[in-house]
Enzyme design. Structure first.
Site, short mmCIF file in Angstrom:
data_model
loop_
_atom_site.label_atom_id
_atom_site.label_comp_id
_atom_site.label_asym_id
_atom_site.label_seq_id
_atom_site.Cartn_x
_atom_site.Cartn_y
_atom_site.Cartn_z
CG LEU A 55 -2.11 0.91 1.28
CD1 LEU A 55 -3.05 0.66 0.12
CD2 LEU A 55 -2.85 0.74 2.61
CG ASP A 56 1.45 3.55 -3.66
OD1 ASP A 56 2.19 2.57 -3.73
OD2 ASP A 56 0.89 4.08 -4.64
N PRO A 57 2.92 4.68 0.39
CG PRO A 57 5.22 5.09 0.66
CD PRO A 57 4.22 4.50 -0.30
#
Length: 337
Positions: A55-57
Site C-alpha cells: 500500500l503506497d506511503p
C-alpha cells in the site's frame, strides 16, 4: 560501537514469540507497508511476519499483516479483490498522477463536467474488464529495476497494458472540483491511472489526492487497529487484536476431516471427499483431545477436483500445535463457518 557502560545499561532484548495470526492494520499516511510491518512485528515480538501487498506511503487504510502460519495464506489476500475510497482533483494532471508529482497541465472544469449524469457516465465508462497501462511511477520491475526509478531519471519505459476488472465505481461526494469515489476492483488495478482516465473522459484531466483501502477479499476496516493504538497497548491487549490465520480464507468453503484423515492430509496425501470441485477450500481437523463439535484447528488450504481433496498450503506440525496453544489461551477471532 557501544561502550561497556552502555552495554550494562541497555535493556535486555526481548525474546521473539512464535505467533500465528493476522493483524488488520489501518496504515497511516506516509509510512511504507514494510515499515508498518516491521513496527508491528517488533511490538508483537513476532518471529515471522509478512504483509499482503504493498500500500503506497501516500495511501492509508487496510493492510493485513500476517504472522507465523498465516504467512502461508498471504497470497490469497494478494490475489483478492480490493476496495478503495479515492479522492480526485479535477482539472490538474501531475507527473505521478497523484499529489506528490509536479503539475504538468491545468484545464478548466466547467459546470457541465460536474453534472451528475456526466460524472456518472465517466465512471461507468471504466466499469468492467479493461486494459490499463501501469504508470511509470509504480513498483513494477523492468530488467530488475523498478519503473519509478526510471521515472526519477526522466526515462520512459514502454509498458504493456494489463487486464483488470472494475466491479463497481460509486460517486460518494462532489465538492467543487474534488470528487470522491468508492471503487471495487480486481488485484493489480492502479487507482492513480483510473483517476487520470476519468479526468480525461470528462475532458479536464485529474489526479489522485487521497486514497484509502477499505477492503481486501473477505476482510475490511471493521476490526482494524491503528499503529498509534497498538503502540499505546500492553502486550496482552495487542494479542487480542490477533485474528486467526483462517480470516484470510473466510470467503472459502470449509472442510472438516476426522483425526485419521487429518493426519494423512498433513503429510500431503490426497483424500477422497464427496464435494463439488472448488478452487480453494480451508481444511480443519479436530483439536487434540476434543471432538470436532468442541473445537477444530486449521490444517491448511486445498482445492477439490474430481472427488479429491488436494493440499495447496499445509501447516507444519509445529504450526498446528502453536495454533492449538493459542486457541486454548487467547480469544483470537476465527473465520466464520
Amino acid at each position: 560501537m557501544a561502550t561497556a557502560s552502555q552495554q550494562l545499561t541497555r535493556p535486555p532484548r526481548q525474546p521473539r514469540r512464535a505467533l500465528h495470526g493476522v493483524i488488520l492494520l489501518d496504515k497511516p499516511l506516509g509510512l511504507s507497508s514494510n515499515d508498518a510491518l516491521q513496527k508491528v512485528k517488533r511490538l508483537l515480538r513476532a518471529e515471522k511476519a509478512g504483509h499482503t501487498g504493498t500500500l503506497d506511503p501516500l495511501a492509508t487504510g487496510l493492510l493485513p499483516l500476517c504472522f507465523g502460519a498465516a504467512t502461508k495464506f498471504s497470497q490469497v489476500s494478494l490475489d483478492a479483490d480490493k476496495r478503495y475510497t479515492a479522492t480526485l482533483q479535477l482539472g490538474v494532471r501531475t507527473t505521478t498522477a497523484d499529489a506528490e508529482g509536479e503539475v504538468t497541465s491545468t484545464r478548466e472544469v466547467t459546470a457541465a463536467m460536474l453534472d451528475a449524469q456526466r460524472l456518472r457516465a465517466a465512471c461507468d465508462a471504466f466499469v468492467g474488464t479493461i486494459d490499463q497501462v501501469p504508470p511509470m511511477h509504480s513498483a513494477l520491475k523492468h530488467q530488475g529495476k523498478a519503473l519509478y526509478e526510471y521515472a526519477r531519471e526522466g526515462v520512459e519505459i514502454e509498458r504493456a497494458p494489463r487486464r483488470v476488472t472494475l466491479h463497481a465505481i460509486d460517486i460518494l461526494s462532489v465538492q467543487g472540483e474534488v470528487v470522491t469515489i468508492d471503487v471495487r476492483c480486481s488485484k493489480g488495478t492502479y487507482i492513480r491511472t483510473l483517476a487520470e482516465d476519468i479526468g480525461e473522459h470528462l475532458g479536464c484531466g485529474a489526479h489522485l489526492i487521497g486514497l484509502r483501502r477499505t477492503g481486501s477479499g473477505g476482510v475490511s476496516l471493521q476490526g482494524a487497529v491503528t499503529l498509534e493504538a497498538l503502540q499505546a497497548m500492553t502486550e496482552a491487549e495487542r494479542d487480542e487484536h490477533l485474528m486467526a490465520p483462517d480470516v484470510l480464507l473466510a470467503d472459502c468453503p470449509d472442510v472438516d476431516l476426522s483425526q485419521d484423515e487429518a493426519a494423512r492430509f498433513l503429510t500431503g496425501l490426497r483424500r477422497k471427499v464427496m464435494l463439488p470441485n472448488a478452487d480453494l477450500v480451508r481444511v480443519y481437523g479436530p483439536m487434540p483431545g476434543a471432538t470436532a463439535s468442541v473445537g477444530r484447528v486449521l490444517l491448511g488450504s486445498a482445492h477439490v477436483q474430481s472427488g479429491e481433496l488436494i493440499p495447496t498450503r499445509l501447516l507444519s506440525p509445529l504450526e498446528v500445535q502453536g495454533l492449538v496453544s493459542q486457541q486454548a489461551t487467547e480469544p483470537v477471532a476465527l473465520a466464520t463457518h
